[in-house]
Design a protein around this motif. Structure first.
Motif, PDB file in Angstrom:
ATOM      1  N   ILE A 233       0.859  -1.354  -0.091  1.00  0.00           N
ATOM      2  CA  ILE A 233       0.183  -0.016   0.038  1.00  0.00           C
ATOM      3  C   ILE A 233       0.895   1.039  -0.079  1.00  0.00           C
ATOM      4  CG2 ILE A 233      -1.683   1.199   1.201  1.00  0.00           C
ATOM      5  CD1 ILE A 233      -2.797  -1.581   0.361  1.00  0.00           C
ATOM      6  N   LEU A 234       0.847   2.117  -0.957  1.00  0.00           N
ATOM      7  CA  LEU A 234       1.815   3.245  -1.232  1.00  0.00           C
ATOM      8  C   LEU A 234       1.073   4.309  -0.264  1.00  0.00           C
ATOM      9  CD1 LEU A 234       2.423   3.085  -5.167  1.00  0.00           C
ATOM     10  CD2 LEU A 234       3.807   2.187  -2.996  1.00  0.00           C
ATOM     11  N   GLY A 235      -0.080   4.367  -0.154  1.00  0.00           N
ATOM     12  CA  GLY A 235      -0.656   5.345   1.052  1.00  0.00           C
ATOM     13  C   GLY A 235      -2.145   5.656   0.502  1.00  0.00           C
ATOM     14  N   ASN A 236      -2.509   6.804   1.123  1.00  0.00           N
ATOM     15  CA  ASN A 236      -3.946   7.176   0.977  1.00  0.00           C
ATOM     16  C   ASN A 236      -3.878   8.548   0.107  1.00  0.00           C
ATOM     17  OD1 ASN A 236      -5.711   5.060   2.405  1.00  0.00           O
ATOM     18  ND2 ASN A 236      -4.081   5.794   4.215  1.00  0.00           N
ATOM     19  N   GLY A 237      -4.836   8.579  -0.759  1.00  0.00           N
ATOM     20  CA  GLY A 237      -5.021   9.912  -1.493  1.00  0.00           C
ATOM     21  C   GLY A 237      -4.085  10.405  -2.318  1.00  0.00           C
ATOM     22  N   PRO A 238      -3.930  11.582  -2.718  1.00  0.00           N
ATOM     23  CA  PRO A 238      -3.242  12.125  -3.500  1.00  0.00           C
ATOM     24  C   PRO A 238      -1.815  12.310  -3.044  1.00  0.00           C
ATOM     25  CG  PRO A 238      -4.771  13.842  -2.944  1.00  0.00           C
ATOM     26  CD  PRO A 238      -5.172  12.527  -2.492  1.00  0.00           C
ATOM     27  N   GLU A 239      -1.580  12.273  -1.691  1.00  0.00           N
ATOM     28  CA  GLU A 239      -0.257  12.266  -1.069  1.00  0.00           C
ATOM     29  C   GLU A 239       0.734  11.173  -1.503  1.00  0.00           C
ATOM     30  OE1 GLU A 239      -3.126  12.884   1.251  1.00  0.00           O
ATOM     31  OE2 GLU A 239      -2.693  14.932   0.534  1.00  0.00           O
ATOM     32  N   ALA A 240       0.093   9.982  -2.069  1.00  0.00           N
ATOM     33  CA  ALA A 240       0.699   9.101  -2.337  1.00  0.00           C
ATOM     34  C   ALA A 240       1.169   8.958  -3.693  1.00  0.00           C
ATOM     35  CB  ALA A 240      -0.240   7.552  -2.063  1.00  0.00           C
ATOM     36  N   ALA A 241       0.814  10.058  -4.427  1.00  0.00           N
ATOM     37  CA  ALA A 241       1.514   9.986  -6.023  1.00  0.00           C
ATOM     38  C   ALA A 241       3.069  10.416  -6.092  1.00  0.00           C
ATOM     39  CB  ALA A 241       0.920  11.586  -6.414  1.00  0.00           C
ATOM     40  N   ALA A 242       3.843  11.015  -5.015  1.00  0.00           N
ATOM     41  CA  ALA A 242       5.175  11.125  -4.983  1.00  0.00           C
ATOM     42  C   ALA A 242       5.576   9.413  -4.962  1.00  0.00           C
ATOM     43  CB  ALA A 242       5.551  11.868  -4.032  1.00  0.00           C
ATOM     44  N   LYS A 243       5.111   8.607  -4.132  1.00  0.00           N
ATOM     45  CA  LYS A 243       5.405   7.306  -4.163  1.00  0.00           C
ATOM     46  C   LYS A 243       5.459   6.424  -5.298  1.00  0.00           C
ATOM     47  CE  LYS A 243       6.769   5.752   0.272  1.00  0.00           C
ATOM     48  NZ  LYS A 243       5.507   5.385   1.317  1.00  0.00           N
ATOM     49  N   ALA A 244       4.212   6.631  -5.817  1.00  0.00           N
ATOM     50  CA  ALA A 244       3.929   5.967  -7.329  1.00  0.00           C
ATOM     51  C   ALA A 244       4.887   6.261  -8.189  1.00  0.00           C
ATOM     52  CB  ALA A 244       2.347   6.288  -7.848  1.00  0.00           C
TER      53      ALA A 244
ATOM     54  N   GLU B 223      -6.083   9.784 -19.684  1.00  0.00           N
ATOM     55  CA  GLU B 223      -5.395   9.902 -20.826  1.00  0.00           C
ATOM     56  C   GLU B 223      -4.110  10.892 -20.679  1.00  0.00           C
ATOM     57  OE1 GLU B 223      -8.283  11.466 -23.549  1.00  0.00           O
ATOM     58  OE2 GLU B 223      -8.550   9.325 -24.305  1.00  0.00           O
ATOM     59  N   GLU B 224      -4.312  11.827 -20.051  1.00  0.00           N
ATOM     60  CA  GLU B 224      -3.245  12.633 -19.621  1.00  0.00           C
ATOM     61  C   GLU B 224      -2.083  11.776 -19.115  1.00  0.00           C
ATOM     62  OE1 GLU B 224      -3.633  15.942 -17.161  1.00  0.00           O
ATOM     63  OE2 GLU B 224      -1.652  16.369 -17.226  1.00  0.00           O
ATOM     64  N   TYR B 301       0.911  -2.936  -6.063  1.00  0.00           N
ATOM     65  CA  TYR B 301       0.999  -1.759  -5.430  1.00  0.00           C
ATOM     66  C   TYR B 301      -0.501  -1.151  -5.326  1.00  0.00           C
ATOM     67  CZ  TYR B 301       5.777  -2.218  -7.056  1.00  0.00           C
ATOM     68  OH  TYR B 301       7.052  -2.675  -7.304  1.00  0.00           O
ATOM     69  N   ALA B 302      -0.760  -0.203  -4.480  1.00  0.00           N
ATOM     70  CA  ALA B 302      -2.268   0.177  -4.103  1.00  0.00           C
ATOM     71  C   ALA B 302      -2.145   1.644  -3.709  1.00  0.00           C
ATOM     72  CB  ALA B 302      -3.234  -0.969  -3.366  1.00  0.00           C
ATOM     73  N   ILE B 303      -3.067   2.342  -4.028  1.00  0.00           N
ATOM     74  CA  ILE B 303      -3.383   3.713  -3.322  1.00  0.00           C
ATOM     75  C   ILE B 303      -4.888   3.977  -2.949  1.00  0.00           C
ATOM     76  CG2 ILE B 303      -3.314   6.202  -3.600  1.00  0.00           C
ATOM     77  CD1 ILE B 303      -0.838   5.956  -5.556  1.00  0.00           C
ATOM     78  N   ILE B 304      -5.063   3.883  -1.955  1.00  0.00           N
ATOM     79  CA  ILE B 304      -6.286   3.955  -1.398  1.00  0.00           C
ATOM     80  C   ILE B 304      -6.914   5.233  -1.580  1.00  0.00           C
ATOM     81  CG2 ILE B 304      -7.968   3.392   0.409  1.00  0.00           C
ATOM     82  CD1 ILE B 304      -6.442   0.967  -0.658  1.00  0.00           C
ATOM     83  N   GLY B 305      -7.675   5.556  -2.346  1.00  0.00           N
ATOM     84  CA  GLY B 305      -8.113   7.116  -2.497  1.00  0.00           C
ATOM     85  C   GLY B 305      -9.011   7.285  -3.600  1.00  0.00           C
ATOM     86  N   VAL B 310      -6.058  11.257  -7.098  1.00  0.00           N
ATOM     87  CA  VAL B 310      -4.756  10.524  -7.284  1.00  0.00           C
ATOM     88  C   VAL B 310      -4.128  10.748  -8.495  1.00  0.00           C
ATOM     89  CG1 VAL B 310      -3.602   8.682  -6.853  1.00  0.00           C
ATOM     90  CG2 VAL B 310      -5.483   9.182  -5.272  1.00  0.00           C
ATOM     91  N   VAL B 311      -5.260  10.406  -9.622  1.00  0.00           N
ATOM     92  CA  VAL B 311      -4.521  10.471 -10.948  1.00  0.00           C
ATOM     93  C   VAL B 311      -3.746  11.786 -11.363  1.00  0.00           C
ATOM     94  CG1 VAL B 311      -4.951   9.942 -13.468  1.00  0.00           C
ATOM     95  CG2 VAL B 311      -5.939   8.507 -11.699  1.00  0.00           C
ATOM     96  N   PRO B 312      -4.568  12.990 -11.110  1.00  0.00           N
ATOM     97  CA  PRO B 312      -3.912  14.246 -11.613  1.00  0.00           C
ATOM     98  C   PRO B 312      -2.741  14.461 -10.614  1.00  0.00           C
ATOM     99  CG  PRO B 312      -6.275  14.505 -11.369  1.00  0.00           C
ATOM    100  CD  PRO B 312      -5.853  12.952 -10.758  1.00  0.00           C
ATOM    101  N   ALA B 313      -2.600  14.048  -9.341  1.00  0.00           N
ATOM    102  CA  ALA B 313      -1.620  14.272  -8.703  1.00  0.00           C
ATOM    103  C   ALA B 313      -0.443  13.373  -9.094  1.00  0.00           C
ATOM    104  CB  ALA B 313      -1.889  13.934  -7.078  1.00  0.00           C
ATOM    105  N   ILE B 314      -0.596  12.376  -9.586  1.00  0.00           N
ATOM    106  CA  ILE B 314       0.711  11.555 -10.182  1.00  0.00           C
ATOM    107  C   ILE B 314       1.099  12.041 -11.369  1.00  0.00           C
ATOM    108  CG2 ILE B 314       1.298   9.365 -11.172  1.00  0.00           C
ATOM    109  CD1 ILE B 314      -0.785   8.101  -9.611  1.00  0.00           C
ATOM    110  N   SER B 315       0.064  12.504 -12.182  1.00  0.00           N
ATOM    111  CA  SER B 315       0.628  13.356 -13.641  1.00  0.00           C
ATOM    112  C   SER B 315       1.353  14.627 -13.094  1.00  0.00           C
ATOM    113  CB  SER B 315      -0.459  13.782 -14.121  1.00  0.00           C
ATOM    114  OG  SER B 315      -1.220  12.644 -15.051  1.00  0.00           O
ATOM    115  N   ALA B 316       0.919  15.425 -12.222  1.00  0.00           N
ATOM    116  CA  ALA B 316       1.698  16.513 -11.732  1.00  0.00           C
ATOM    117  C   ALA B 316       2.834  16.258 -11.284  1.00  0.00           C
ATOM    118  CB  ALA B 316       0.761  17.419 -10.621  1.00  0.00           C
TER     119      ALA B 316
END
Ligand SMILES: Cc1cc2nc3c(=O)[nH]c(=O)nc-3n(C[C@H](O)[C@H](O)[C@H](O)COP(=O)(O)OP(=O)(O)OC[C@H]3O[C@@H](n4cnc5c(N)ncnc54)[C@H](O)[C@@H]3O)c2cc1C
Ligand SMILES: Nc1ncnc2c1ncn2[C@@H]1O[C@H](COP(=O)(O)O)[C@@H](O)[C@H]1O
Lengths: 256, 323
Positions: A233-244, B223-224, B301-305, B310-316
């Protein structure tokens, strides 16, 4: 134009499948039933073709009495008639299934209904035999195109497209013909309330076909070995983005 | 003897046939019989050497002026002539669209049973086969009867492996007696694939969306991300049924099978019919609001959210890194 469409009742499984203790069936105590997505599209195609050109549409299934549910579902979408080839619940192999369907088509012919087009799924959802439509075509001595994702009927001919390595192959056969379809040929409609009510009142024609010993005979079912992966589990919500993104870098998908 | 039908498209080999030959060679060794192959059409003659490397001792080459392109009935007739002349114990092809189709034609013409997509075979009076059901989410053990055993080999049931040493190969060219009827269904034309687009089946990264994406518009964010990663967008059947994406994007039993380095599954529950299409993925990253969703237990791997965050945050994050 008269169209016949053949469908098969199968359990609507979800995230996990369990088997009955004798390993003969999927445990369906908590499951509903449906038909293959390919067959849903075959039903939709039959309705569209007869809406456009007149003629009648018939749905047929070989299965237990409970399969009347799937026949009524098809009628709720606009199929006019339904035929049940009633079985005692044993599993029929592809050869025997095709034979029973052919018998029913011959009986229809004797009673004055000639089918111009016989629609099947490319493969049944459960057994995945890839052959019932082709067997029926040979027994009726008509041409057959499989895996069809686009179909046009014009001047007694069926023009069909099927996907092949990213592009398309084009086939043309004269009617009557068997066409086996794949999901994607159309987007099936949802049943309407009046459609459902109408379907409920319709009669279902029944035939009891002759059982044949299976030539491909099921011994038992097995679940494939799960490659149980340890989930991180990389984390919860957008805060996990960096981990991804770290993971992507490690995998070489994003350059570090 | 074991006879394998080599699949090709106007002379271009389908590599699944090499898996099939490897499977056939093992069975032939077990039975102590030779492995032979059939090539349909003079266009396929150049494949002889390739086939030899997989342990084939005789190639039956069907030559006929009308065999320049695919016609399942004609291909079946060619195989049936070889069966009549050589009496093989087993005839097999790859479990592909064409392999399954031609074998079903043969089965129908000869009134024999056919076991599609086998992963294992044990010879006997009736053969005991293990085969795929439900697109591979279940297996079946079955008894295959019939005087000649007809089967197809499931893709990836075995790794293609050349024979060591490979012997010499004899070519038996013959002219099948083909009738007009054998060509009732044949390829009349083609639409070539669109150039340039990353195909879902071959993409190295797949960003997939399920019902959780919420709308057709919601796929813009996916898509982004796919663009940033040089990947393709895929989806679940719930999404195609809702008309949010075309069926060409669907992953699963009745859609496309993917094999990326990573599959990023957003708002997908992980139904068994979806997962058989994603089985080829090296890694899975699940983004889901529900920690109990089946996809989460099947992922690496998993992100709970909420994927919409989450997707736009990864793109950013990726964009930031590249600046
Ligand atoms: C014979 C047969 C063949 C089939 N073939 C296929 C096939 O080829 N491909 C296929 O995909 N399906 C197939 N199906 C259908 C399959 O069983 C499922 O119904 C389907 O895959 C479900 O799609 P889904 O995961 O998008 O939707 P759902 O099951 O509804 O899951 C939605 C998920 O999104 C999550 N979610 C919701 N909101 C958010 C949010 N804001 N952020 C993050 N997560 C969120 C939920 O927690 C849930 O896990 C087939 C079914 C049958 C019977
Ligand atoms: N029991 C059945 N009743 C009616 N049609 C069937 C049945 N089994 C198979 N079919 C049809 O044949 C197609 C191919 O089945 P199969 O060859 O078993 O994969 C299915 O998609 C159906 O259209």
């Amino acid at each position: 134009m008269n169209v016949l469409v053949c469908v098969k009742r199968v359990p609507a499984t979800g995230g996990k499948v369990t088997l009955t203790p004798d390993e003969q069936e999927i445990d369906t105590r908590y499951l509903g039933f449906t038909i293959s997505p390919h067959e849903e599209c075959a039903v939709e195609e039959a309705v569209r073709l007869t809406e456009a050109s007149g003629g009648s549409s018939t749905v047929l299934t070989l299965g237990p009495d409970a399969a009347t549910e799937q026949l009524r579902d098809a009628m709720a979408l606009g199929i006019e008639r339904a035929v049940l080839l009633e079985t005692d619940g044993r599993e029929w192999d592809a050869g025997a299934t095709a034979e029973a369907i052919v018998e029913a088509v011959r009986a229809e012919r004797a009673a004055g209904t000639e089918f111009d087009l016989l629609l099947f799924g490319n493969e049944a959802a459960d057994t995945g035999g890839y052959q019932v439509g082709i067997r029926v075509a040979y027994a009726l001595d008509v041409p057959c195109v499989t895996g069809v994702k686009e179909l046009k009927i014009e001047n007694g001919k069926a023009t069909a497209k099927r996907e092949a390595s990213g592009g398309w192959e084009i086939y043309q056969v004269s009617l009557p013909a068997v066409v086996t379809v794949k999901e994607g040929i159309n987007l099936p409609r949802y049943p309407s309330m009046p459609g459902r009510l109408k379907a409920k009142k319709k009669t279902i024609e029944r035939i009891v076909p002759q059982w044949h010993e299976a030539e491909l005979e099921k011994v038992r079912l097995k679940l494939p070995k799960e490659q149980e992966s340890q989930v991180e589990i990389l984390g919860n919500g957008p805060e996990a983005a960096a981990k991804a993104v770290e993971v992507f870098q490690r995998l070489g998908i994003v350059q570090p | 003897m074991i006879l394998g039908l080599i699949e090709h498209d106007r002379g271009k080999l389908n590599d699944l046939s090499l898996e099939m030959l490897t499977f056939g060679r093992r069975l032939a060794a077990q039975l102590g019989v030779p492995l032979e192959a059939i090539l349909v059409g003079e266009v396929a003659r150049p494949l002889t050497d390739r086939v030899r490397a997989f342990g084939v001792s005789t190639v039956h080459l069907a030559r006929h002026e009308r065999l320049d392109d695919y016609a399942p009935g004609a291909w079946a007739q060619c195989v049936i002539e070889v069966i009549a002349a050589t009496r093989p114990q087993v005839v097999m092809a790859a479990g592909s669209d064409r392999g399954n189709e031609v074998m079903a034609h043969i089965a129908a013409r000869m009134n024999l049973p056919l076991a599609a997509n086998c992963t294992e075979v044990t010879p006997g009076d009736a053969y005991l086969v293990t085969r795929l059901r439900w697109g591979g989410s279940l297996l079946e053990e079955a008894r295959l009867k019939g005087e000649v055993k007809l089967l197809t080999v499931a893709p990836q049931a075995i790794q293609a492996e050349e024979a060591v040493p490979a012997g010499a190969v004899a070519i038996n060219a013959f002219t099948p007696a083909l009738a007009d009827k054998d060509f009732r269904a044949r390829v009349l034309g083609r639409v070539e694939p669109a150039a340039g687009k990353v195909s879902l089946a071959e993409a190295k990264v797949v960003v997939g969306g399920g019902r959780g994406v919420g709308s057709a518009d919601g796929f813009k964010a996916l898509e982004e991300l796919a663009n940033l990663l040089g990947g393709a967008v895929g989806c679940s059947r719930a999404v195609t049924s809702l008309g949010w994406r075309p069926h060409l994007d669907q992953i699963g039993q009745t859609g496309t099978r993917i094999a990326p380095e990573i599959y990023i599954a957003c708002g997908v529950s992980g139904a068994i019919q979806h997962m058989v299409g994603a089985k080829g993925s090296k890694r899975i990253l699940a983004i889901n609001t529900d920690p109990e969703a089946p996809i989460v237990t099947k992922a690496d791997y998993a992100i709970i959210g909420d994927l919409n965050e989450v997707v736009p945050a990864i793109s950013a994050e990726i964009t930031k890194l590249r600046r």
